[in-house]
Design a protein around this motif. Structure first.
Motif, PDB file in Angstrom:
ATOM      1  N   VAL A 190      -3.503  11.008 -11.156  1.00  0.00           N
ATOM      2  CA  VAL A 190      -3.470   9.658 -10.574  1.00  0.00           C
ATOM      3  C   VAL A 190      -2.017   9.189 -10.514  1.00  0.00           C
ATOM      4  O   VAL A 190      -1.310   9.193 -11.534  1.00  0.00           O
ATOM      5  N   GLN A 191      -1.592   8.791  -9.319  1.00  0.00           N
ATOM      6  CA  GLN A 191      -0.227   8.308  -9.131  1.00  0.00           C
ATOM      7  C   GLN A 191      -0.241   6.805  -8.864  1.00  0.00           C
ATOM      8  O   GLN A 191      -0.935   6.335  -7.970  1.00  0.00           O
ATOM      9  N   MET A 192       0.541   6.068  -9.664  1.00  0.00           N
ATOM     10  CA  MET A 192       0.638   4.628  -9.448  1.00  0.00           C
ATOM     11  C   MET A 192       1.683   4.349  -8.380  1.00  0.00           C
ATOM     12  O   MET A 192       2.842   4.696  -8.533  1.00  0.00           O
ATOM     13  N   SER A 193       1.248   3.727  -7.295  1.00  0.00           N
ATOM     14  CA  SER A 193       2.180   3.395  -6.220  1.00  0.00           C
ATOM     15  C   SER A 193       2.144   1.894  -5.961  1.00  0.00           C
ATOM     16  O   SER A 193       1.643   1.123  -6.790  1.00  0.00           O
ATOM     17  N   THR A 194       2.657   1.492  -4.838  1.00  0.00           N
ATOM     18  CA  THR A 194       2.929   0.066  -4.631  1.00  0.00           C
ATOM     19  C   THR A 194       2.684  -0.354  -3.179  1.00  0.00           C
ATOM     20  O   THR A 194       2.831   0.470  -2.262  1.00  0.00           O
ATOM     21  N   ASP A 195       2.366  -1.620  -2.994  1.00  0.00           N
ATOM     22  CA  ASP A 195       2.218  -2.153  -1.624  1.00  0.00           C
ATOM     23  C   ASP A 195       3.546  -2.136  -0.870  1.00  0.00           C
ATOM     24  O   ASP A 195       3.572  -2.289   0.354  1.00  0.00           O
ATOM     25  N   GLU A 196       4.643  -1.946  -1.605  1.00  0.00           N
ATOM     26  CA  GLU A 196       5.961  -1.989  -0.953  1.00  0.00           C
ATOM     27  C   GLU A 196       6.187  -0.790  -0.033  1.00  0.00           C
ATOM     28  O   GLU A 196       7.109  -0.813   0.783  1.00  0.00           O
ATOM     29  N   VAL A 197       5.353   0.261  -0.164  1.00  0.00           N
ATOM     30  CA  VAL A 197       5.538   1.423   0.740  1.00  0.00           C
ATOM     31  C   VAL A 197       5.303   1.030   2.199  1.00  0.00           C
ATOM     32  O   VAL A 197       5.807   1.677   3.100  1.00  0.00           O
ATOM     33  N   PHE A 198       4.557  -0.053   2.427  1.00  0.00           N
ATOM     34  CA  PHE A 198       4.249  -0.465   3.803  1.00  0.00           C
ATOM     35  C   PHE A 198       5.360  -1.323   4.408  1.00  0.00           C
ATOM     36  O   PHE A 198       5.312  -1.659   5.595  1.00  0.00           O
ATOM     37  N   GLY A 199       6.325  -1.703   3.584  1.00  0.00           N
ATOM     38  CA  GLY A 199       7.403  -2.567   4.069  1.00  0.00           C
ATOM     39  C   GLY A 199       6.886  -3.958   4.369  1.00  0.00           C
ATOM     40  O   GLY A 199       5.765  -4.343   4.017  1.00  0.00           O
ATOM     41  N   SER A 200       7.735  -4.734   5.046  1.00  0.00           N
ATOM     42  CA  SER A 200       7.412  -6.125   5.334  1.00  0.00           C
ATOM     43  C   SER A 200       6.398  -6.200   6.473  1.00  0.00           C
ATOM     44  O   SER A 200       6.593  -5.573   7.512  1.00  0.00           O
ATOM     45  N   LEU A 201       5.330  -6.966   6.271  1.00  0.00           N
ATOM     46  CA  LEU A 201       4.260  -7.047   7.275  1.00  0.00           C
ATOM     47  C   LEU A 201       4.298  -8.392   7.988  1.00  0.00           C
ATOM     48  O   LEU A 201       4.567  -9.421   7.362  1.00  0.00           O
ATOM     49  N   PRO A 202       3.994  -8.391   9.300  1.00  0.00           N
ATOM     50  CA  PRO A 202       3.937  -9.671  10.016  1.00  0.00           C
ATOM     51  C   PRO A 202       2.795 -10.549   9.506  1.00  0.00           C
ATOM     52  O   PRO A 202       1.820 -10.041   8.936  1.00  0.00           O
ATOM     53  N   ALA A 203       2.920 -11.851   9.737  1.00  0.00           N
ATOM     54  CA  ALA A 203       1.867 -12.791   9.324  1.00  0.00           C
ATOM     55  C   ALA A 203       0.530 -12.348   9.902  1.00  0.00           C
ATOM     56  O   ALA A 203       0.446 -11.890  11.046  1.00  0.00           O
ATOM     57  N   GLY A 204      -0.521 -12.448   9.113  1.00  0.00           N
ATOM     58  CA  GLY A 204      -1.859 -12.140   9.590  1.00  0.00           C
ATOM     59  C   GLY A 204      -2.261 -10.683   9.406  1.00  0.00           C
ATOM     60  O   GLY A 204      -3.440 -10.348   9.505  1.00  0.00           O
ATOM     61  N   VAL A 205      -1.296  -9.795   9.129  1.00  0.00           N
ATOM     62  CA  VAL A 205      -1.622  -8.364   8.980  1.00  0.00           C
ATOM     63  C   VAL A 205      -1.841  -8.040   7.507  1.00  0.00           C
ATOM     64  O   VAL A 205      -1.068  -8.459   6.647  1.00  0.00           O
ATOM     65  N   GLU A 206      -2.909  -7.287   7.224  1.00  0.00           N
ATOM     66  CA  GLU A 206      -3.144  -6.750   5.886  1.00  0.00           C
ATOM     67  C   GLU A 206      -3.158  -5.231   6.004  1.00  0.00           C
ATOM     68  O   GLU A 206      -3.815  -4.698   6.913  1.00  0.00           O
TER      69      GLU A 206
END
Ligand SMILES: NC(=O)c1ccc[n+]([C@@H]2O[C@H](COP(=O)([O-])OP(=O)(O)OC[C@H]3O[C@@H](n4cnc5c(N)ncnc54)[C@H](O)[C@@H]3O)[C@@H](O)[C@H]2O)c1
Length: 338
Positions: free
Chosen positions: A116-132
């Protein structure tokens, strides 16, 4: 069942070590004890089921030795502070990428343990408003830290595909709670506020982060670990859906510590500062997980913890040197700048 947990003397790792011991696992904690580690995070943890090994993730022989005979390997060990990754990217590439490959090699050689590798939401970079971001969202890491975590994920994926190594990637949003290192945003602001010192807020403070209380992350990990894949790759985003701007967190900290909001001092922004992170966590929610702690209550508990542990949590000489280097010019306490 035996688990090798790396980075167990850090923030998240120490909570997971405690939870796994409580669940009846035998736990080996491999930690290099970098500046970010705090052995006191595991005060009171002892007994035959627990073993601490001081060592480096990048030590291949040690990794092989520790993985052998283990059912599960969870990797929390990493360089984790974005600000520091701007000062010294190389150590992030070494620990967060090379170290993961080292562990993966040990797991491959062993042929038994789940990874199991712990990663982060930061891999997706900055997201525009409204995007998940869903689990399949493309990577766009913006900092050396997030680039190293994305690279690690790609190595995990390659091992899962090439060697059918059973692997799971967990991508958490920003996590907070007791025992987090003092230099991170929430502990820094709480301890500065408690001391009545200026709280240096990057830029306009409107950056949005998704915040999850540590106990909720631990519950998600417990749940996911109960049904790990027998082969191939599984990925889970783990977020709360609560995304207040940083300035709102800072204001809440002032309210909880009964300090004036005037302590919040806007300073020059971090270069390349991502504006917004947001996870779609429906996959783990469909398994029955839901965060129980809202930010307000989580912050109240976190402030209470730092208030009670203030002497231990206040920085040492190395922290003070880091703080001066990072914020001295920004706060105007050290000459320099434009
Ligand atoms: N804290 C968050 O908000 C958050 C969010 C998403 C993902 N993550 C990820 O979760 C993991 C844990 O984060 P954290 O906040 O607990 O980190 P932390 O900085 O508090 O702890 C990291 C631990 O890893 C150890 N370590 C560092 N380099 C090592 C090496 N070469 N060998 C062995 N041990 C080493 C340190 O000594 C420390 O105890 C990291 O992988 C991080 O990227 C953290």
């Amino acid at each position: 069942m035996k688990a090798l947990i790396t980075g167990g003397c850090g923030f998240i790792g120490s909570h997971v070590v405690r939870a796994f011991l409580a669940d009846g696992w035998a736990v080996t904690n491999l930690d290099k004890l970098t500046y970010a580690a705090n052995p006191a995070n595991l005060d009171g943890v002892s007994g035959a089921a627990y073993r601490f090994v001081e060592g480096d993730l990048c030590d291949a022989a040690l990794a092989r030795d520790l993985v052998s005979g283990t059912d599960l390997v969870i990797n929390f060990a990493a360089e984790t502070h974005v600000d520091r990754s701007l000062l010294d990217p190389a150590v992030f590439a070494r620990t967060d990428v090379e170290g993961v490959v080292c562990l993966l090699e040990a797991v491959r050689a062993d042929g038994r343990a789940a990874f199991v590798q712990m990663s982060t939401d930061e891999v997706f970079g900055s997201l525009p408003a409204g995007v998940e971001a869903k689990e399949e969202h493309p990577f766009a890491p913006g900092s050396p830290y997030s680039a190293s975590k994305a690279a690690a994920e790609l190595m995990v994926r390659a091992y899962a595909e090439t060697y059918a190594l059973p692997a799971t990637i967990l991508r958490a949003c920003n996590v907070f709670g007791p025992r987090q290192h003092l230099e991170k945003f929430i502990p820094l602001f709480i301890t500065r506020a408690l001391a009545g010192e200026p709280m240096p807020l990057y830029g306009d403070g409107l950056q949005e982060r998704e915040w999850l209380y540590i106990d909720d992350l631990v519950e998600a990990i417990r749940l996911i670990v109960r049904s790990l894949p027998a082969s191939g790759l599984a990925r889970f985003n783990i977020g709360s859906g609560e995304r207040p701007p940083n300035i709102e967190i800072a204001r809440q900290v002032c309210a909880l510590t009964e300090r004036p909001v005037g302590l919040i001092q806007p300073v020059a922004d971090r270069p390349g500062h991502d504006r917004r992170y947001a996870l779609d966590s429906s996959r783990v929610r469909a398994m029955g997980w839901t965060p129980r702690m809202d930010i307000a209550e989580g912050l109240r508990r976190t402030v209470a913890w730092y208030a009670a542990n203030r002497p231990a949590a206040r920085g040492d000489a190395a922290f003070e040197a880091y703080f001066r280097a990072q914020y001295g010019v920004r706060l105007g306490t050290v000459p320099g700048g434009d």
